[in-house]
Scaffold this motif. Structure first.
Motif, short mmCIF file in Angstrom:
data_model
loop_
_atom_site.label_atom_id
_atom_site.label_comp_id
_atom_site.label_asym_id
_atom_site.label_seq_id
_atom_site.Cartn_x
_atom_site.Cartn_y
_atom_site.Cartn_z
N SER A 1 0.82 -1.21 0.00
CA SER A 1 0.00 0.00 0.00
C SER A 1 0.86 1.26 0.00
O SER A 1 1.87 1.35 0.70
CB SER A 1 -0.93 0.01 1.22
N ASN A 2 0.45 2.21 -0.84
CA ASN A 2 1.08 3.53 -0.92
C ASN A 2 2.53 3.49 -1.39
O ASN A 2 3.25 4.48 -1.25
CB ASN A 2 1.01 4.27 0.42
N PRO B 1 2.95 -9.66 -9.81
CA PRO B 1 2.91 -9.01 -8.49
C PRO B 1 1.49 -8.89 -7.96
O PRO B 1 0.53 -8.75 -8.72
CB PRO B 1 3.50 -7.63 -8.78
N SER B 2 1.37 -8.96 -6.64
CA SER B 2 0.12 -8.59 -6.00
C SER B 2 0.19 -7.11 -5.66
O SER B 2 1.27 -6.55 -5.49
CB SER B 2 -0.11 -9.43 -4.73
N PHE B 3 -0.98 -6.48 -5.58
CA PHE B 3 -1.05 -5.04 -5.33
C PHE B 3 -1.95 -4.80 -4.12
O PHE B 3 -3.09 -5.26 -4.09
CB PHE B 3 -1.64 -4.30 -6.53
N GLU B 4 -1.43 -4.07 -3.14
CA GLU B 4 -2.28 -3.61 -2.07
C GLU B 4 -2.91 -2.28 -2.48
O GLU B 4 -2.55 -1.69 -3.50
CB GLU B 4 -1.48 -3.47 -0.77
N SER B 5 -3.86 -1.80 -1.70
CA SER B 5 -4.60 -0.59 -2.06
C SER B 5 -3.68 0.62 -2.15
O SER B 5 -2.72 0.75 -1.40
CB SER B 5 -5.70 -0.32 -1.03
N ASN B 6 -3.99 1.49 -3.11
CA ASN B 6 -3.26 2.76 -3.29
C ASN B 6 -1.76 2.56 -3.54
O ASN B 6 -0.96 3.44 -3.20
CB ASN B 6 -3.47 3.68 -2.09
N SER B 7 -1.40 1.44 -4.14
CA SER B 7 0.02 1.24 -4.45
C SER B 7 0.53 2.28 -5.44
O SER B 7 1.68 2.71 -5.38
CB SER B 7 0.25 -0.17 -4.99
N PHE B 8 -0.33 2.68 -6.38
CA PHE B 8 -0.08 3.78 -7.30
C PHE B 8 -1.27 4.74 -7.22
O PHE B 8 -2.33 4.38 -6.70
CB PHE B 8 0.04 3.28 -8.74
N THR B 9 -1.11 5.94 -7.76
CA THR B 9 -2.20 6.90 -7.85
C THR B 9 -2.51 7.13 -9.32
O THR B 9 -1.85 7.95 -9.98
CB THR B 9 -1.84 8.24 -7.18
N PRO B 10 -3.49 6.40 -9.89
CA PRO B 10 -3.75 6.51 -11.33
C PRO B 10 -4.01 7.93 -11.81
O PRO B 10 -3.63 8.30 -12.93
CB PRO B 10 -4.98 5.62 -11.52
N LYS C 1 -4.79 -7.49 -15.71
CA LYS C 1 -6.03 -6.79 -15.34
C LYS C 1 -6.87 -7.59 -14.35
O LYS C 1 -7.70 -7.02 -13.64
CB LYS C 1 -6.85 -6.50 -16.60
N SER C 2 -6.65 -8.90 -14.28
CA SER C 2 -7.42 -9.73 -13.36
C SER C 2 -6.84 -9.73 -11.94
O SER C 2 -7.46 -10.26 -11.02
CB SER C 2 -7.48 -11.17 -13.87
N ILE C 3 -5.66 -9.13 -11.77
CA ILE C 3 -5.05 -9.08 -10.44
C ILE C 3 -5.86 -8.15 -9.54
O ILE C 3 -6.20 -7.03 -9.94
CB ILE C 3 -3.59 -8.58 -10.52
N VAL C 4 -6.17 -8.58 -8.34
CA VAL C 4 -6.90 -7.75 -7.39
C VAL C 4 -6.12 -6.46 -7.11
O VAL C 4 -4.90 -6.50 -6.88
CB VAL C 4 -7.13 -8.52 -6.07
N ASN C 5 -6.80 -5.33 -7.17
CA ASN C 5 -6.22 -4.00 -6.92
C ASN C 5 -5.23 -3.55 -7.99
O ASN C 5 -4.50 -2.58 -7.77
CB ASN C 5 -5.53 -3.93 -5.55
N PHE C 6 -5.20 -4.23 -9.14
CA PHE C 6 -4.36 -3.72 -10.23
C PHE C 6 -4.83 -2.30 -10.56
O PHE C 6 -5.99 -2.08 -10.88
CB PHE C 6 -4.46 -4.62 -11.47
N PRO C 7 -3.94 -1.30 -10.47
CA PRO C 7 -4.40 0.09 -10.44
C PRO C 7 -4.61 0.76 -11.80
O PRO C 7 -4.95 1.94 -11.84
CB PRO C 7 -3.27 0.80 -9.68
N PHE C 8 -4.42 0.03 -12.90
CA PHE C 8 -4.48 0.66 -14.22
C PHE C 8 -5.58 0.05 -15.07
O PHE C 8 -5.74 -1.16 -15.12
CB PHE C 8 -3.12 0.52 -14.92
N THR C 9 -6.32 0.90 -15.78
CA THR C 9 -7.40 0.41 -16.65
C THR C 9 -6.94 0.28 -18.10
O THR C 9 -7.42 -0.61 -18.82
CB THR C 9 -8.60 1.35 -16.58
#
Length: 206
Positions: free
Chosen positions: A144-145, A165-174, A192-200
Motif C-alpha cells: 500500500s502507498n 505481483p500482488s497489489f495492495e490498495s493505493n500502491s499507485f495513484t492513477p 487486469k485480473s489481479i486484485v487491486n491492479f491500479p491501471f485500466t
C-alpha cells in the motif's frame, strides 16, 4: 554514512536502515547505491534497503532510511539506481524525495517486495515527476502507498510473466499518472485480473 544491520552473518548480507549514520544526510545527484561495501575489512552485500516492518511502531530511525522530509533530510535528485542484489525496498525508504526524475530498478533481478510507502509522495504540491519505471520480473508484492502520489509521465513497464505481483490498495495513484503502462505480450488480461491492479488502460510490449 550508512547504518546497517546484518541479515545473515554467514553470507555477510545486510539491511541499510539509515543513511545518515554520522549525522550527515545524503546530498546526491544521479545516485547509484552500491551492491557491496567494505566495513572494517569485511565486504558486505546490500540485500534490503529500509525495514520490511510496517506501521507506527517501527522506530523512526529505521522508518526514514533515505526519507526526504525533515526527519531524514535527504536530497536525492535526478536518477536513482538501485543495485542488483536487493530483495526488498523498505517502509518509507525514499518517501518525499521529490527531486528524483527516474527510478531505475532494471538491474534488480532479485527484487521481490516493494514495501508500503517506499516512494510515497502523498498530495504534496511538489511531488516527484518520474519519466520511466521498470518493475522487474521477480517482484511478488507491491504494498500500500508504495508509489502513492508519484507522477509518472512516460512509461511504466511490468516484466513479470511467471510471477505476477500482488497489489495492495493505493500502491499507485492513477490520477497522477500520464505514462503508458506496458506488460509482456499476451499478458494484458492476466494483469487486469489481479486484485487491486491500479491501471485500466494497458499496452503490450512489442
Amino acid at each position: 554514512k550508512f547504518a546497517f544491520e546484518v541479515i545473515d552473518p554467514s553470507q555477510n548480507t545486510v539491511r541499510l536502515v539509515n543513511g545518515a549514520a554520522n549525522g550527515e544526510a545524503i546530498q546526491a545527484v544521479n545516485w547509484t547505491i552500491p551492491s557491496t561495501f567494505v566495513y572494517q575489512g569485511t565486504t558486505y552485500t546490500i540485500e534490503e534497503i529500509g525495514t520490511t516492518q510496517v506501521g507506527p511502531y517501527v522506530p523512526i530511525w529505521q522508518r526514514w532510511c533515505f526519507n526526504g522530509n525533515d526527519h531524514g533530510g535527504f536530497n536525492i535528485s535526478g536518477k536513482l539506481t538501485l543495485p542488483a542484489t536487493i530483495k526488498s525496498i523498505g517502509y518509507c525508504a525514499f518517501q518525499w524525495n521529490n527531486n528524483i526524475s527516474e527510478i531505475d530498478l532494471s538491474q534488480c533481478s532479485e527484487l521481490e517486495t516493494i514495501v508500503a510507502s517506499a516512494f510515497y509522495q502523498g498530495t504534496a504540491s511538489d511531488r516527484v515527476d518520474v519519466d520511466k519505471l521498470v518493475i522487474p520480473a521477480n517482484v511478488k508484492k507491491i504494498m500500500s502507498n508504495a508509489f502513492d502520489g508519484v507522477k509518472f509521465n512516460t512509461e511504466i513497464h511490468f516484466q513479470g510473466t511467471e510471477v505476477l505481483p500482488s497489489f495492495e490498495s493505493n500502491s499507485f495513484t492513477p490520477s497522477s499518472i500520464k505514462a503508458k503502462v506496458y506488460v509482456p505480450k499476451g499478458m494484458i488480461e492476466k494483469y487486469k485480473s489481479i486484485v487491486n491492479f491500479p491501471f485500466t488502460t494497458v499496452y503490450e510490449e512489442d
